[in-house]
Design a protein around this motif. Structure first.
Motif, PDB file in Angstrom:
ATOM      1  N   PHE A  75       0.816  -1.208   0.000  1.00 51.56           N
ATOM      2  CA  PHE A  75       0.000   0.000   0.000  1.00 51.56           C
ATOM      3  C   PHE A  75       0.854   1.264   0.000  1.00 51.56           C
ATOM      4  CE2 PHE A  75      -4.021   2.021   1.833  1.00 51.56           C
ATOM      5  CZ  PHE A  75      -4.694   1.891   0.650  1.00 51.56           C
ATOM      6  N   GLY A  76       1.965   1.227   0.672  1.00 47.96           N
ATOM      7  CA  GLY A  76       2.816   2.417   0.771  1.00 47.96           C
ATOM      8  C   GLY A  76       2.368   3.277   1.935  1.00 47.96           C
ATOM      9  N   ASN A  77       3.176   4.322   2.235  1.00 47.79           N
ATOM     10  CA  ASN A  77       2.845   5.172   3.371  1.00 47.79           C
ATOM     11  C   ASN A  77       2.757   6.648   3.006  1.00 47.79           C
ATOM     12  OD1 ASN A  77       5.513   5.623   2.925  1.00 47.79           O
ATOM     13  ND2 ASN A  77       6.205   5.017   4.981  1.00 47.79           N
ATOM     14  N   GLY A  78       2.827   6.972   1.747  1.00 42.98           N
ATOM     15  CA  GLY A  78       2.715   8.369   1.334  1.00 42.98           C
ATOM     16  C   GLY A  78       1.259   8.791   1.240  1.00 42.98           C
ATOM     17  N   THR A  79       1.009  10.086   1.443  1.00 43.57           N
ATOM     18  CA  THR A  79      -0.360  10.587   1.384  1.00 43.57           C
ATOM     19  C   THR A  79      -0.911  10.549  -0.037  1.00 43.57           C
ATOM     20  OG1 THR A  79       0.467  12.846   1.180  1.00 43.57           O
ATOM     21  CG2 THR A  79      -0.126  12.073   3.388  1.00 43.57           C
ATOM     22  N   ASP A  80      -0.041  10.628  -1.020  1.00 45.00           N
ATOM     23  CA  ASP A  80      -0.490  10.582  -2.406  1.00 45.00           C
ATOM     24  C   ASP A  80      -0.013   9.305  -3.102  1.00 45.00           C
ATOM     25  OD1 ASP A  80       2.149  11.188  -2.415  1.00 45.00           O
ATOM     26  OD2 ASP A  80       2.000  12.833  -3.860  1.00 45.00           O
ATOM     27  N   GLU A  81       0.180   8.276  -2.335  1.00 47.75           N
ATOM     28  CA  GLU A  81       0.686   7.001  -2.852  1.00 47.75           C
ATOM     29  C   GLU A  81      -0.204   6.452  -3.969  1.00 47.75           C
ATOM     30  OE1 GLU A  81       2.959   3.624  -3.377  1.00 47.75           O
ATOM     31  OE2 GLU A  81       3.457   5.319  -2.107  1.00 47.75           O
ATOM     32  N   TYR A  82      -1.508   6.609  -3.815  1.00 49.80           N
ATOM     33  CA  TYR A  82      -2.414   6.049  -4.821  1.00 49.80           C
ATOM     34  C   TYR A  82      -2.270   6.741  -6.175  1.00 49.80           C
ATOM     35  CZ  TYR A  82      -5.358  10.111  -3.952  1.00 49.80           C
ATOM     36  OH  TYR A  82      -5.832  11.377  -3.838  1.00 49.80           O
ATOM     37  N   LEU A  83      -1.733   7.966  -6.209  1.00 46.74           N
ATOM     38  CA  LEU A  83      -1.541   8.684  -7.464  1.00 46.74           C
ATOM     39  C   LEU A  83      -0.331   8.162  -8.237  1.00 46.74           C
ATOM     40  CD1 LEU A  83      -2.227  12.341  -6.294  1.00 46.74           C
ATOM     41  CD2 LEU A  83      -3.756  10.851  -7.592  1.00 46.74           C
ATOM     42  N   GLU A  84       0.710   7.754  -7.524  1.00 45.44           N
ATOM     43  CA  GLU A  84       1.966   7.369  -8.156  1.00 45.44           C
ATOM     44  C   GLU A  84       2.239   5.868  -8.069  1.00 45.44           C
ATOM     45  OE1 GLU A  84       4.781   9.676  -6.023  1.00 45.44           O
ATOM     46  OE2 GLU A  84       3.936  11.575  -6.671  1.00 45.44           O
ATOM     47  N   ARG A  85       1.277   5.101  -7.686  1.00 44.94           N
ATOM     48  CA  ARG A  85       1.487   3.659  -7.485  1.00 44.94           C
ATOM     49  C   ARG A  85       1.748   2.978  -8.829  1.00 44.94           C
ATOM     50  NH1 ARG A  85      -3.270   1.545  -4.700  1.00 44.94           N
ATOM     51  NH2 ARG A  85      -2.434   2.667  -2.942  1.00 44.94           N
ATOM     52  N   GLU A  86       2.647   2.033  -8.791  1.00 44.35           N
ATOM     53  CA  GLU A  86       2.973   1.246  -9.974  1.00 44.35           C
ATOM     54  C   GLU A  86       1.792   0.348 -10.348  1.00 44.35           C
ATOM     55  OE1 GLU A  86       5.861   1.266 -11.755  1.00 44.35           O
ATOM     56  OE2 GLU A  86       6.490   2.951 -10.502  1.00 44.35           O
ATOM     57  N   PRO A  87       1.610   0.061 -11.646  1.00 37.58           N
ATOM     58  CA  PRO A  87       0.505  -0.825 -12.062  1.00 37.58           C
ATOM     59  C   PRO A  87       0.597  -2.218 -11.428  1.00 37.58           C
ATOM     60  CG  PRO A  87       1.440   0.282 -13.964  1.00 37.58           C
ATOM     61  CD  PRO A  87       2.308   0.630 -12.790  1.00 37.58           C
ATOM     62  N   LEU A  88       1.800  -2.729 -11.244  1.00 39.97           N
ATOM     63  CA  LEU A  88       1.963  -4.034 -10.614  1.00 39.97           C
ATOM     64  C   LEU A  88       1.476  -4.001  -9.167  1.00 39.97           C
ATOM     65  CD1 LEU A  88       2.947  -6.920 -10.935  1.00 39.97           C
ATOM     66  CD2 LEU A  88       5.212  -6.153 -10.170  1.00 39.97           C
ATOM     67  N   ASP A  89       1.751  -2.887  -8.469  1.00 39.41           N
ATOM     68  CA  ASP A  89       1.264  -2.748  -7.086  1.00 39.41           C
ATOM     69  C   ASP A  89      -0.263  -2.668  -7.057  1.00 39.41           C
ATOM     70  OD1 ASP A  89       3.774  -2.862  -5.997  1.00 39.41           O
ATOM     71  OD2 ASP A  89       4.031  -0.679  -5.890  1.00 39.41           O
ATOM     72  N   ASN A  90      -0.850  -1.962  -8.029  1.00 38.81           N
ATOM     73  CA  ASN A  90      -2.313  -1.911  -8.116  1.00 38.81           C
ATOM     74  C   ASN A  90      -2.899  -3.302  -8.335  1.00 38.81           C
ATOM     75  OD1 ASN A  90      -2.881   0.790  -7.682  1.00 38.81           O
ATOM     76  ND2 ASN A  90      -2.539   1.331  -9.824  1.00 38.81           N
ATOM     77  N   TYR A  91      -2.251  -4.065  -9.196  1.00 36.72           N
ATOM     78  CA  TYR A  91      -2.703  -5.428  -9.470  1.00 36.72           C
ATOM     79  C   TYR A  91      -2.656  -6.267  -8.190  1.00 36.72           C
ATOM     80  CZ  TYR A  91      -2.646 -10.195 -11.265  1.00 36.72           C
ATOM     81  OH  TYR A  91      -2.909 -11.515 -11.482  1.00 36.72           O
ATOM     82  N   HIS A  92      -1.569  -6.186  -7.458  1.00 36.72           N
ATOM     83  CA  HIS A  92      -1.447  -6.934  -6.206  1.00 36.72           C
ATOM     84  C   HIS A  92      -2.467  -6.460  -5.170  1.00 36.72           C
ATOM     85  CE1 HIS A  92       2.639  -8.181  -7.680  1.00 36.72           C
ATOM     86  NE2 HIS A  92       2.068  -9.319  -7.360  1.00 36.72           N
ATOM     87  N   GLN A  93      -2.693  -5.169  -5.113  1.00 35.29           N
ATOM     88  CA  GLN A  93      -3.706  -4.633  -4.195  1.00 35.29           C
ATOM     89  C   GLN A  93      -5.087  -5.219  -4.510  1.00 35.29           C
ATOM     90  OE1 GLN A  93      -1.752  -2.925  -1.475  1.00 35.29           O
ATOM     91  NE2 GLN A  93      -3.891  -2.517  -1.408  1.00 35.29           N
ATOM     92  N   ASP A  94      -5.401  -5.312  -5.792  1.00 28.39           N
ATOM     93  CA  ASP A  94      -6.696  -5.882  -6.193  1.00 28.39           C
ATOM     94  C   ASP A  94      -6.798  -7.352  -5.796  1.00 28.39           C
ATOM     95  OD1 ASP A  94      -7.397  -3.432  -7.239  1.00 28.39           O
ATOM     96  OD2 ASP A  94      -6.933  -3.982  -9.330  1.00 28.39           O
ATOM     97  N   LEU A  95      -5.693  -8.086  -5.987  1.00 29.35           N
ATOM     98  CA  LEU A  95      -5.687  -9.495  -5.576  1.00 29.35           C
ATOM     99  C   LEU A  95      -5.868  -9.639  -4.066  1.00 29.35           C
ATOM    100  CD1 LEU A  95      -2.840 -11.055  -7.761  1.00 29.35           C
ATOM    101  CD2 LEU A  95      -5.305 -11.345  -8.012  1.00 29.35           C
ATOM    102  N   PHE A  96      -5.129  -8.838  -3.315  1.00 36.63           N
ATOM    103  CA  PHE A  96      -5.255  -8.894  -1.855  1.00 36.63           C
ATOM    104  C   PHE A  96      -6.667  -8.510  -1.413  1.00 36.63           C
ATOM    105  CE2 PHE A  96      -0.490  -8.139  -1.629  1.00 36.63           C
ATOM    106  CZ  PHE A  96      -0.200  -9.431  -1.226  1.00 36.63           C
ATOM    107  N   ALA A  97      -7.228  -7.488  -2.058  1.00 37.43           N
ATOM    108  CA  ALA A  97      -8.577  -7.051  -1.691  1.00 37.43           C
ATOM    109  C   ALA A  97      -9.598  -8.162  -1.934  1.00 37.43           C
ATOM    110  CB  ALA A  97      -8.965  -5.796  -2.469  1.00 37.43           C
ATOM    111  N   ALA A  98      -9.462  -8.859  -3.053  1.00 30.42           N
ATOM    112  CA  ALA A  98     -10.388  -9.961  -3.351  1.00 30.42           C
ATOM    113  C   ALA A  98     -10.216 -11.098  -2.337  1.00 30.42           C
ATOM    114  CB  ALA A  98     -10.160 -10.471  -4.769  1.00 30.42           C
TER     115      ALA A  98
END
Length: 138
Positions: A75-98
């Motif tokens: 997830f990261g710890n920056g306040t704007d992390e979701y703006l600069e997140r790598e696509p691979l991290d987004n993919y993993h976040q979606d997997l973890f969320a599911a």
């Protein structure tokens, strides 16, 4: 005439058998033992199902906690992390969320099942207060 003869003969045959063998019931002790065995089988099945559900719940709870911990790392710890997140991290976040969502859904189902099984066990024990489960040797 022939029917009367057959009826009389059948009556005599059945009557002689009734006189030779009177009605016999099992002993009270044997009836009580049979009832205890039946109740014991039902309670054993409930207890087995309850233990299996509790084991599944404990294991799933550990796996959901692990998924939550791994998701927080990506997830990261920056306040704007979701703006600069790598696509691979987004993919993993979606997997973890599911995974987490499915795990939490199943945990709710298991909690409900465990509550119902405990209720059934309590109801059985209150309906048969004289039943004493066999003592396990320790």
């Amino acid at each position: 005439m022939f029917q009367l003869f057959l009826r009389a003969r059948a009556h005599n045959l059945l009557g002689s058998r009734r006189e030779d063998k009177g009605f016999k019931a099992r002993s009270v002790e044997r009836d009580a033992e049979t009832d205890r065995a039946r109740i014991g089988a039902v309670l054993a099945a409930i207890e087995t199902a309850l233990q299996e559900a509790e084991r599944e719940q404990a294991g799933l709870n550990r796996r959901v906690d692990d998924a939550l911990a791994r998701a927080s790392v990506t997830f990261g710890n920056g306040t704007d992390e979701y703006l600069e997140r790598e696509p691979l991290d987004n993919y993993h976040q979606d997997l973890f969320a599911a995974d987490i969502s499915n795990g939490q859904r199943r945990l709710k189902e298991l909690a409900s099942t465990i509550a119902h099984l405990k209720f059934v066990k309590t109801a059985m024990l209150t309906r048969f207060p004289d039943f004493k489960p066999p003592q396990l040797d320790s």
